[in-house]
Design a protein around this motif. Sequence first.
Motif, PDB file in Angstrom:
ATOM      1  N   LEU A 217     -27.134 -12.032 -45.388  1.00 28.76           N
ATOM      2  CA  LEU A 217     -27.741 -12.512 -46.637  1.00 28.76           C
ATOM      3  C   LEU A 217     -27.896 -11.361 -47.636  1.00 28.76           C
ATOM      4  N   VAL A 218     -27.413 -11.610 -48.859  1.00 33.99           N
ATOM      5  CA  VAL A 218     -27.453 -10.609 -49.926  1.00 33.99           C
ATOM      6  C   VAL A 218     -28.064 -11.234 -51.175  1.00 33.99           C
TER       7      VAL A 218
ATOM      8  N   GLY B 102     -38.082  -6.399 -49.306  1.00 37.43           N
ATOM      9  CA  GLY B 102     -37.242  -7.585 -49.412  1.00 37.43           C
ATOM     10  C   GLY B 102     -37.775  -8.790 -48.670  1.00 37.43           C
ATOM     11  N   LYS B 103     -38.986  -8.689 -48.125  1.00 37.69           N
ATOM     12  CA  LYS B 103     -39.541  -9.783 -47.316  1.00 37.69           C
ATOM     13  C   LYS B 103     -39.726 -11.059 -48.144  1.00 37.69           C
ATOM     14  N   THR B 104     -40.337 -10.922 -49.319  1.00 33.99           N
ATOM     15  CA  THR B 104     -40.581 -12.104 -50.143  1.00 33.99           C
ATOM     16  C   THR B 104     -39.268 -12.693 -50.660  1.00 33.99           C
ATOM     17  N   THR B 105     -38.319 -11.858 -51.014  1.00 32.38           N
ATOM     18  CA  THR B 105     -37.003 -12.353 -51.429  1.00 32.38           C
ATOM     19  C   THR B 105     -36.366 -13.166 -50.311  1.00 32.38           C
ATOM     20  N   LEU B 106     -36.484 -12.695 -49.089  1.00 31.08           N
ATOM     21  CA  LEU B 106     -35.933 -13.426 -47.949  1.00 31.08           C
ATOM     22  C   LEU B 106     -36.573 -14.800 -47.833  1.00 31.08           C
ATOM     23  N   VAL B 107     -37.901 -14.856 -47.924  1.00 28.97           N
ATOM     24  CA  VAL B 107     -38.603 -16.138 -47.817  1.00 28.97           C
ATOM     25  C   VAL B 107     -38.173 -17.076 -48.939  1.00 28.97           C
ATOM     26  N   ARG B 108     -38.034 -16.568 -50.131  1.00 26.23           N
ATOM     27  CA  ARG B 108     -37.661 -17.421 -51.263  1.00 26.23           C
ATOM     28  C   ARG B 108     -36.229 -17.942 -51.141  1.00 26.23           C
ATOM     29  N   CYS B 109     -35.359 -17.148 -50.574  1.00 26.13           N
ATOM     30  CA  CYS B 109     -33.998 -17.642 -50.326  1.00 26.13           C
ATOM     31  C   CYS B 109     -34.009 -18.730 -49.255  1.00 26.13           C
ATOM     32  N   LEU B 110     -34.786 -18.535 -48.208  1.00 26.32           N
ATOM     33  CA  LEU B 110     -34.812 -19.502 -47.106  1.00 26.32           C
ATOM     34  C   LEU B 110     -35.549 -20.785 -47.475  1.00 26.32           C
ATOM     35  N   SER B 111     -36.352 -20.733 -48.534  1.00 20.22           N
ATOM     36  CA  SER B 111     -37.082 -21.935 -48.972  1.00 20.22           C
ATOM     37  C   SER B 111     -36.448 -22.570 -50.211  1.00 20.22           C
ATOM     38  N   THR B 112     -35.240 -22.140 -50.563  1.00 22.12           N
ATOM     39  CA  THR B 112     -34.430 -22.669 -51.675  1.00 22.12           C
ATOM     40  C   THR B 112     -34.987 -22.327 -53.051  1.00 22.12           C
ATOM     41  N   LEU B 113     -35.936 -21.425 -53.162  1.00 19.41           N
ATOM     42  CA  LEU B 113     -36.448 -21.010 -54.464  1.00 19.41           C
ATOM     43  C   LEU B 113     -35.514 -20.019 -55.144  1.00 19.41           C
TER      44      LEU B 113
ATOM     45  N   GLY C 191     -23.577 -14.361 -48.081  1.00 18.15           N
ATOM     46  CA  GLY C 191     -24.110 -14.632 -46.760  1.00 18.15           C
ATOM     47  C   GLY C 191     -24.439 -16.100 -46.579  1.00 18.15           C
ATOM     48  N   SER C 192     -25.046 -16.439 -45.447  1.00 15.72           N
ATOM     49  CA  SER C 192     -25.371 -17.828 -45.144  1.00 15.72           C
ATOM     50  C   SER C 192     -26.704 -17.898 -44.418  1.00 15.72           C
ATOM     51  N   ALA C 193     -27.332 -19.066 -44.513  1.00 12.04           N
ATOM     52  CA  ALA C 193     -28.599 -19.290 -43.812  1.00 12.04           C
ATOM     53  C   ALA C 193     -28.729 -20.770 -43.497  1.00 12.04           C
TER      54      ALA C 193
ATOM     55  N   PHE D 291     -30.163 -27.373 -41.612  1.00 11.13           N
ATOM     56  CA  PHE D 291     -29.691 -27.578 -42.976  1.00 11.13           C
ATOM     57  C   PHE D 291     -29.286 -26.252 -43.612  1.00 11.13           C
ATOM     58  N   ASP D 292     -28.166 -26.283 -44.348  1.00 12.54           N
ATOM     59  CA  ASP D 292     -27.706 -25.118 -45.085  1.00 12.54           C
ATOM     60  C   ASP D 292     -28.598 -24.946 -46.320  1.00 12.54           C
TER      61      ASP D 292
END
Length: 347
Positions: free
Chosen positions: A28-29, A60-71, A77-79, A84-85
């Motif tokens: 994930l980038v 980058g923790k909050t960025t990771l959470v926001r990507c995983l929550s579709t924000l 990359g992929s998640a 669900f994608d």
Amino acid sequence: MDMTRIDKNPIDSGTGVAAGTAVSVRGLVKHFGDTKALDGVDLDVREGTVLGVLGPNGAGKTTLVRCLSTLLVPDAGSATVAGFDVVKQPRQLRRTIGLTGQYASVDEKLSGRENLYMIGRLLDLSRKDSRTRADELLERFSLTDAAKRPAMTYSGGMRRRLDLAASMIGHPAVLYLDEPTTGLDPRTRNEVWDEVRRMVAEGATVLLTTQYMEEAEQLASELTVIDHGKVIANGGVNELKAKVGGRTLQIRPADPDQLGAMARAVTEAGLDGVSGTQVIPDEGVLNVPILSDEQLTAVVGLLGARGYGIAHIGTHLPSLDEVFLAITGQKTGDAQDIHRETEEVAA
């Protein structure tokens, strides 16, 4: 430091995700201008567990959470979350997740009960179920007495508890908690921990970011450490402690006057891999760094063979704070917040 983990779970050929994995992230980038907030993050969260994500502010923790929550939409990359994608199936995903961000986000004009009821209805709970769930969570988070008051009259801690309750009202399969107990008093923090444990016991999966080492140890079964947008370590709490600093064998002699002699005996014996023996006079103990059970046995056997009596023996792992410092090179809270301002603007 090589912290690579081997995933032994079979792979589902349909999704490419290991069976029993609730969250799977690969490469994930995410950029904010010239800043690379996520730089090829890989991680997995097993179903029904808590993964603690640690790292300095701006890691980058909050960025990771926001990507995983579709924000946020990742740049590469992929998640996959709950099957669900995150990019291709955002609507389906949002119905299976809960999110509590770093700052409480409630409708201040609505009462506590109305806030929770509204979220329940938005998640397609029936009127009856929405009311029941709202009252249940108000009680769990000690908000029943303030249930009818507008949220604008709540203290900061009360708003935080209401926000946490809102993220849990739909019984999410995957719950993201982004530094959920920041600013809470110890009693309220324990209430949050109890609710997280209850949800996990009922089958929920939690991804927790935190700066509190005690929180990570209390809740997380595994940890991932992120710094400068990269995963730099992962594993179980004790596993990381052991890899970073090993164990310390603590020996208290039956005769305190023999403390120095015992230390000399261990040092002069030159046991394989055993070094750095330290006498702690104030505590009356001998500390011997060890890396294996074999070394523990060798030290105790040596002292027994030399006729030294032992009143107490134990082992000590480094604290999670020490692990964090060793891995990242900085203490929690010491780093400058590199990305947060751009993250907040982007979100």
